[in-house]
Design an enzyme around this catalytic site. Structure first.
Site, PDB file in Angstrom:
ATOM      1  N   ASP A  10     -13.462   1.401  -8.703  1.00  0.00           N
ATOM      2  CA  ASP A  10     -12.043   1.580  -8.849  1.00  0.00           C
ATOM      3  C   ASP A  10     -11.531   1.496 -10.226  1.00  0.00           C
ATOM      4  OD1 ASP A  10      -9.282   1.491  -7.536  1.00  0.00           O
ATOM      5  OD2 ASP A  10      -9.211  -0.619  -8.063  1.00  0.00           O
ATOM      6  N   SER A  11     -10.043   2.073 -10.322  1.00  0.00           N
ATOM      7  CA  SER A  11      -9.449   1.942 -11.328  1.00  0.00           C
ATOM      8  C   SER A  11      -9.127   0.552 -12.186  1.00  0.00           C
ATOM      9  CB  SER A  11      -8.022   2.669 -11.372  1.00  0.00           C
ATOM     10  OG  SER A  11      -7.266   1.817 -10.317  1.00  0.00           O
ATOM     11  N   GLU A  21      -0.672  -7.256  -9.400  1.00  0.00           N
ATOM     12  CA  GLU A  21      -1.798  -7.694 -10.402  1.00  0.00           C
ATOM     13  C   GLU A  21      -0.845  -8.801 -11.142  1.00  0.00           C
ATOM     14  OE1 GLU A  21      -3.674  -4.985 -12.877  1.00  0.00           O
ATOM     15  OE2 GLU A  21      -4.503  -4.097 -11.050  1.00  0.00           O
ATOM     16  N   TYR A  33      -4.480   4.227 -12.673  1.00  0.00           N
ATOM     17  CA  TYR A  33      -4.682   5.642 -12.539  1.00  0.00           C
ATOM     18  C   TYR A  33      -3.408   6.392 -12.047  1.00  0.00           C
ATOM     19  CZ  TYR A  33      -9.702   5.219 -13.747  1.00  0.00           C
ATOM     20  OH  TYR A  33     -10.820   5.066 -14.196  1.00  0.00           O
ATOM     21  N   CYS A  57      -3.697   2.984  -0.779  1.00  0.00           N
ATOM     22  CA  CYS A  57      -3.998   2.282  -2.356  1.00  0.00           C
ATOM     23  C   CYS A  57      -4.815   1.051  -1.854  1.00  0.00           C
ATOM     24  CB  CYS A  57      -2.696   2.075  -3.032  1.00  0.00           C
ATOM     25  SG  CYS A  57      -3.020   0.945  -4.638  1.00  0.00           S
ATOM     26  N   CYS A 105     -10.986   3.783  -4.764  1.00  0.00           N
ATOM     27  CA  CYS A 105      -9.657   4.060  -5.167  1.00  0.00           C
ATOM     28  C   CYS A 105      -8.930   5.287  -4.629  1.00  0.00           C
ATOM     29  CB  CYS A 105      -9.773   4.220  -6.784  1.00  0.00           C
ATOM     30  SG  CYS A 105      -8.461   4.717  -7.707  1.00  0.00           S
ATOM     31  N   ASN A 106      -7.975   5.198  -4.251  1.00  0.00           N
ATOM     32  CA  ASN A 106      -7.250   6.356  -3.432  1.00  0.00           C
ATOM     33  C   ASN A 106      -7.037   7.453  -4.473  1.00  0.00           C
ATOM     34  OD1 ASN A 106      -6.377   5.977  -0.298  1.00  0.00           O
ATOM     35  ND2 ASN A 106      -6.694   3.842  -1.617  1.00  0.00           N
ATOM     36  N   THR A 107      -6.525   6.889  -5.676  1.00  0.00           N
ATOM     37  CA  THR A 107      -6.132   7.913  -6.695  1.00  0.00           C
ATOM     38  C   THR A 107      -7.402   8.828  -7.009  1.00  0.00           C
ATOM     39  OG1 THR A 107      -4.547   6.479  -7.265  1.00  0.00           O
ATOM     40  CG2 THR A 107      -4.837   8.473  -8.709  1.00  0.00           C
ATOM     41  N   HIS A 137      -5.061  -1.498  -3.565  1.00  0.00           N
ATOM     42  CA  HIS A 137      -4.679  -2.867  -3.998  1.00  0.00           C
ATOM     43  C   HIS A 137      -3.701  -3.278  -2.779  1.00  0.00           C
ATOM     44  CE1 HIS A 137      -5.334  -1.934  -8.120  1.00  0.00           C
ATOM     45  NE2 HIS A 137      -4.634  -2.931  -8.507  1.00  0.00           N
TER      46      HIS A 137
HETATM   47  N1  DGL Z   1      -6.629   1.418  -7.183  1.00  0.00           N
HETATM   48  C1  DGL Z   1      -5.625   2.495  -7.153  1.00  0.00           C
HETATM   49  C2  DGL Z   1      -5.402   3.286  -5.822  1.00  0.00           C
HETATM   50  O1  DGL Z   1      -6.313   3.088  -4.923  1.00  0.00           O
HETATM   51  C3  DGL Z   1      -4.259   2.342  -7.558  1.00  0.00           C
HETATM   52  C4  DGL Z   1      -4.192   1.615  -9.046  1.00  0.00           C
HETATM   53  C5  DGL Z   1      -4.115   2.567  -9.812  1.00  0.00           C
HETATM   54  O2  DGL Z   1      -2.772   3.111  -9.980  1.00  0.00           O
HETATM   55  O3  DGL Z   1      -4.693   2.679 -10.691  1.00  0.00           O
HETATM   56  O4  DGL Z   1      -4.924   4.503  -5.750  1.00  0.00           O
END
Ligand code: DGL
Length: 273
Positions: A16-17, A159, A48, A191, A79-81, A193
């Protein structure tokens, strides 16, 4: 592409990011307790979600190289991004299976939400801009209609430990109120998070049915490894966590999720850092 059964003892790589992917890692550990897991959180370069496609792809490739060098048998992009932009690039680097978090979540939505209903999607700016969820909905022949909203303030709130706060309530009302007024009942947490702010969402809007990708992704990984005869069985698997920066929020979440029961927790340098 098939994996040898003797590769079953190799670890699964998850990245993940930052720390959000721990929600997916925890679920994988629950569903597949015998698997050895290696997690990489790019805590030095998070977020990200507001970066360009080229940067997201470059960072994801660097992490994949780190995991491939550790001989993983599969990579889960938690990580979705990164799942929105980098899956093709990662699949082009390796023969091992690369699994994203978007398809499992969308499959679940198509199975649960009424046909032709309006569903909500909240995610980072980059994920929304990619239209990856709309593309996945088409792939899964879902006929639900998606109302999307980028929620860039949620990751910093989470966070910084503000998921349960008046500030979070105000922001959630602003992001979600218009969707709820449009009759949204199913909400995709786009996301990794966001499961960490799910309780606040449900406190404000108890009727919402939340779909987070962790459960679905863990189930899909299990099927994928089983199909290839690559499931590890027997003794409890190990959990190794690597980060690009040792942050306080990562330490706190590691404790919250794994209560100290990790086999390794250290900094790893990747790319040009
Ligand atoms: N974990 C990232 C996601 O799932 C979100 C945090 C980020 O912006 O890196 O998209």
């Amino acid at each position: 592409m098939s994996l040898d059964a003797d590769r079953a003892s190799l670890p699964v790589g998850v990245f993940d990011s930052g720390l959000g992917g721990l929600t997916v890692l925890k679920e994988i550990h629950k569903v597949l307790p015998s698997e050895n897991l290696i997690y990489f959180g790019d805590t030095a370069r998070v977020p990200y979600g507001n970066k360009s496609a080229a940067t997201i792809i470059r960072y994801s490739r660097e992490i994949a190289e780190f995991l491939i060098a550790r001989d993983v048998k599969a990579i889960v992009v938690a990580c979705n991004t990164a799942s929105s932009y980098a899956l093709d690039a990662l699949r082009g680097m390796t023969d091992i299976p690369v699994l994203g978090v978007i398809d499992p979540a969308v499959r679940s939505l198509t199975q649960k939400a009424p046909r032709k209903s309006t569903a909500g999607l909240i995610a980072t700016k980059s994920t929304i801009a990619s239209h990856a969820y709309d593309a996945a909905l088409e792939r899964h022949r879902g006929d639900q209609f998606l109302v999307s909203r980028a929620c860039p303030l949620l990751v910093p709130l989470i966070e910084e430990g503000y998921a349960e706060s008046q500030a979070a309530d105000l922001i959630l009302r602003d992001y979600l109120g218009p969707m709820v007024e449009r009759g949204v009942e199913y909400l995709l947490l786009g996301c990794t998070h966001y499961p960490l702010i799910a309780q606040a969402i449900l406190r404000l809007y108890p009727h919402l049915k939340l779909i987070d990708s962790a459960e679905e992704t863990a189930a899909e990984l299990k099927n994928l490894l089983a199909d290839r005869g690559a499931l590890r069985s027997g003794t409890k698997g190990s959990v190794e966590l690597y980060v690009s920066d040792m942050t306080e929020s990562m330490r706190a979440l590691k404790e919250l999720f794994f209560e100290g029961a990790v086999d390794r927790f250290e900094i790893a340098h990747i790319g040009e850092q």
